[in-house]
Structure formats: structure tokens, C-alpha cells
Design an enzyme around this catalytic site. Structure first.
Site, short mmCIF file in Angstrom:
data_model
loop_
_atom_site.label_atom_id
_atom_site.label_comp_id
_atom_site.label_asym_id
_atom_site.label_seq_id
_atom_site.Cartn_x
_atom_site.Cartn_y
_atom_site.Cartn_z
N ASN A 13 0.86 -1.26 -0.05
CA ASN A 13 0.07 -0.04 -0.04
C ASN A 13 0.80 1.42 -0.05
O ASN A 13 0.70 2.15 -0.92
CB ASN A 13 -0.91 -0.23 1.05
CG ASN A 13 -2.15 -1.03 1.07
OD1 ASN A 13 -2.46 -1.38 -0.01
ND2 ASN A 13 -2.91 -1.28 2.24
N SER A 40 7.30 -11.31 -4.99
CA SER A 40 6.51 -10.29 -5.83
C SER A 40 7.53 -9.93 -7.00
O SER A 40 7.20 -8.90 -7.89
CB SER A 40 6.48 -8.90 -5.27
OG SER A 40 5.69 -9.06 -3.95
N CYS A 130 2.55 6.87 11.64
CA CYS A 130 1.64 7.83 10.92
C CYS A 130 0.56 8.67 11.93
O CYS A 130 0.27 9.84 11.59
CB CYS A 130 0.47 6.63 10.18
SG CYS A 130 -0.15 5.42 10.90
N ARG A 236 -8.49 1.46 16.88
CA ARG A 236 -8.61 1.28 15.62
C ARG A 236 -10.45 1.49 15.09
O ARG A 236 -11.23 0.78 16.03
CB ARG A 236 -8.32 -0.14 15.30
CG ARG A 236 -8.32 -0.51 13.68
CD ARG A 236 -7.41 0.05 13.09
NE ARG A 236 -5.63 -0.55 13.41
CZ ARG A 236 -4.88 0.12 12.91
NH1 ARG A 236 -4.89 0.95 12.28
NH2 ARG A 236 -3.47 -0.39 13.20
N HIS A 243 -6.84 8.81 9.12
CA HIS A 243 -6.82 8.83 10.51
C HIS A 243 -7.47 9.97 11.11
O HIS A 243 -7.11 11.22 10.79
CB HIS A 243 -5.50 8.71 11.27
CG HIS A 243 -4.57 7.22 11.06
ND1 HIS A 243 -5.43 6.25 10.42
CD2 HIS A 243 -3.32 6.79 11.36
CE1 HIS A 243 -4.47 5.27 10.57
NE2 HIS A 243 -3.30 5.47 10.97
#
Length: 340
Positions: A13, A40, A130, A236, A243
């Protein structure tokens, strides 16, 4: 001349968001390498109008590359970041591995850009958590004016902070509630996340706080001021991206809400949307894809001397991770490497 940039963890992400933002902000690149784990290998990722094939992180040679944006988690970072740094490539790391290392600067460019010059000790720069990134963008301009004594923050953190698995779990559980024949048990989270809130992010520590709450305390002290006292409750919530934080601040000096609003309107990286009417504030759904940290609900706290409340919302995949890393890269280029 532009920069040769590596994005490590390009299929995740945050890695994909890093590639998007590099292209959006027209970062001066000569070449971009998308690298990821061996499983990957060959996966295609987008960079602007180009398509890049991922290369194997295990065998990648960082020699001759200017900077590497790491979004691979602490274990892989521990193995590959020193290798990149030794090869002369400056690492900008999104994991928590180096954040608390006194020889590694922890940077939010709007808040402590001067710290960039400390990168040379290890050739590594750390990106904050974050939830911390958006918090300190809001705190710093107010701290400069009235000195913050104490902060009480409650977070409402989206599932994308837990990666693709967290987003998938919310999606699958939500569907299963409408189709009771296919129950989806909690796997990434400790309890059901659909139509619920969970006051638990990361592991529990001895004092009863979680690691996420501890991170906010330690990182705010390192980025803004070690004298600030901070207590956090991290929660959460069933939101995919974005957020939110309810922040209560106690200052040494009086700061009224009107002046605070004016200060924040002028602050770098901040957008104030604060009308005392229905919808006169920003929610996570509205901040997705935006670079700004949004501040709303600015008001006096009359229960303490010199108190202020505010509501803070930001796209955690952007300001909380990928955007902040690109801003650090821009700062590094402007102040140190001076190419492009």
C-alpha cells in the site's frame, strides 16, 4: 540532472503510494527502481504513465543510487537498509526500526527540517509513525507561540494502517454481517472490526499502554520538544483510509481559539476547516488523497488554564507515510544533495 531513486516495498500500500506521489509532485528523477521481496518479482507497478517491473530486494545493488524509500517493515529493513546506506544510498525508512536511534534523524519536514543534516551519521533518515506525523504538524506552530506543557490525544485510526490485510478484513467482515452464512473471524485484529471500535493498536506494554501509544509519546518528544508531556489512547475504527485525532492541549501561556485558528491557517501543511455549523469540519472520508493535515473544532477548554481542543484528520497513507517520505526526499535534495 535528476535523482536515481529506489522504492523498496513497491507492491505494498505505502510503496505504491510513494510511486504515485513521486509522479504527482514531479520529483526530479532520472531513474526509479521498484524493488520488493522475491515472491513479488516481476509484478508490475505504476509510476506516472510508466509501468515498472519489480526487482528482487535480496539481490538488488544499491551502488550508484541516490536515495531509497523503504516501506518493507522492520525485519527486512534491518537486513537491507544498512546494505543500501553502506553503498552510499541515503535510506528514508518508513518502519519503526530507526525512529528511536539517537544517531538517526526522525523528520516531519514542516516541523523539524533542520534535523536533516544529522543523516550522515548512518546515511539513514526515519519517517515517524502515521498517527504522530499529523499530530506534530498541528502541535508545532502552536508550541512555537505558547509552549505546550501537556497533550491528551485520542486517535481514531483507519484499518489501512494495518496494511492490505487490515483493509481486506474490514471488507470481508462487513460483507459477512450482511450474509450471515459466511462468518469472518478476526485474524489481523484482536476483535471484530466491522461495525466496532478496538482500543488496541500494536502490542501491550508493562504499564498498560500499547506500543502505538508509546510511539506517539516518544516520537513527539524527539520531533517537537522533549519537555512535552503526552498521553495517548489509540483506537482502531472501521474506516478504510484516514486517521482522525481528538487533541487536548495545555499551554504554558494563554492562547485564545481565534489566534490559534489564525496560526494554524498560516502553518505549513495545515488546512483549517472550522465552521460552527452542520458539516463545518473534516472527516476521514473527505481527506483521502489529499496532502494536507486538516484541523477543525478549534475551541477553548475551560476546565484548565490555557487549554485548547481541536480535531485533526489526515490521509495516513499519504501524510502518515508516503507523502512524508517524499517530502523528506525533497528536503534532502534541496538542503544536501542539490541535484535536479
Amino acid at each position: 540532472m535528476g535523482y536515481r531513486v529506489v522504492v523498496a516495498g513497491a507492491t505494498g500500500n505505502v510503496g505504491r503510494e510513494m510511486l504515485n506521489i513521486l509522479a504527482e509532485r514531479q520529483f526530479p528523477v532520472d531513474e526509479v527502481a521498484a524493488v520488493a521481496s522475491r515472491r513479488s518479482l516481476g509484478t508490475e507497478v505504476s509510476f506516472g504513465d510508466k509501468t515498472l517491473k519489480t526487482q528482487d530486494l535480496d539481490t538488488f545493488d544499491f551502488t550508484g543510487w541516490d536515495m531509497a524509500l523503504f516501506a518493507v517493515g522492520s525485519e527486512a529493513t534491518k537486513k537491507y537498509a544498512p546494505k543500501a546506506a553502506k553503498a552510499g544510498c541515503v535510506v528514508i525508512d518508513n518502519s519503526s526500526l530507526y525512529r528511536y536511534d539517537p544517531e538517526v534523524p526522525l523528520i516531519v519536514p514542516e516541523v523539524n527540517p533542520q534535523a536533516i543534516h544529522g543523516y550522515a551519521k548512518k546515511n539513514i533518515i526515519a519517517n515517524p509513525n502515521c498517527s504522530t506525523a499529523q499530530l506534530v504538524v498541528a502541535l508545532k506552530p502552536l508550541h512555537d507561540r505558547a509552549r505546550i506543557k501537556r497533550v491528551v490525544v485520542s486517535t481514531y485510526q483507519s484499518v489501512s494502517g494495518a496494511g492490505k490485510e487490515g483493509m481486506d478484513e474490514l471488507w470481508d467482515q462487513t460483507k459477512s454481517i450482511y450474509n450471515p452464512t459466511s462468518e469472518v473471524a478476526p485474524k489481523k485484529f484482536t476483535k471484530q472490526i466491522a461495525f466496532n471500535v478496538i482500543p488496541h493498536i500494536d502490542v501491550f506494554m508493562e504499564d498498560g499502554s500499547t506500543k502505538e501509544e508509546w510511539k506517539m509519546v516518544v516520537e513527539t518528544k524527539k520531533i517537537v520538544d522533549p519537555k512535552i508531556k503526552l498521553t495517548a489512547t489509540c483506537v482502531r475504527v472501521p474506516v478504510f483510509v484516514g486517521h482522525a485525532e481528538a487533541i487536548n492541549i495545555e499551554f504554558e501561556d494563554h492562547l485564545d481559539e481565534d489566534e490559534a485558528r489564525d496560526i494554524l491557517r498560516e502553518a505549513p501543511g495545515v488546512m483549517v476547516i472550522d465552521k460552527r455549523e452542520d458539516g463545518g469540519y473534516v472527516t476521514p472520508a473527505e481527506c483521502v488523497g489529499d496532502f494536507a493535515t486538516f484541523i477543525s473544532r478549534i475551541r477553548q477548554d475551560s476546565t484548565i488554564d490555557n487549554g485548547l481542543n481541536l480535531w485533526c484528520v489526515s490521509d495516513n497513507l499519504r501524510k502518515g507515510a508516503a507523502l512524508n517520505a517524499i517530502q523528506i526526499a525533497e528536503l534532502l535534495g534541496r538542503e544536501v544533495l542539490k541535484k535536479g
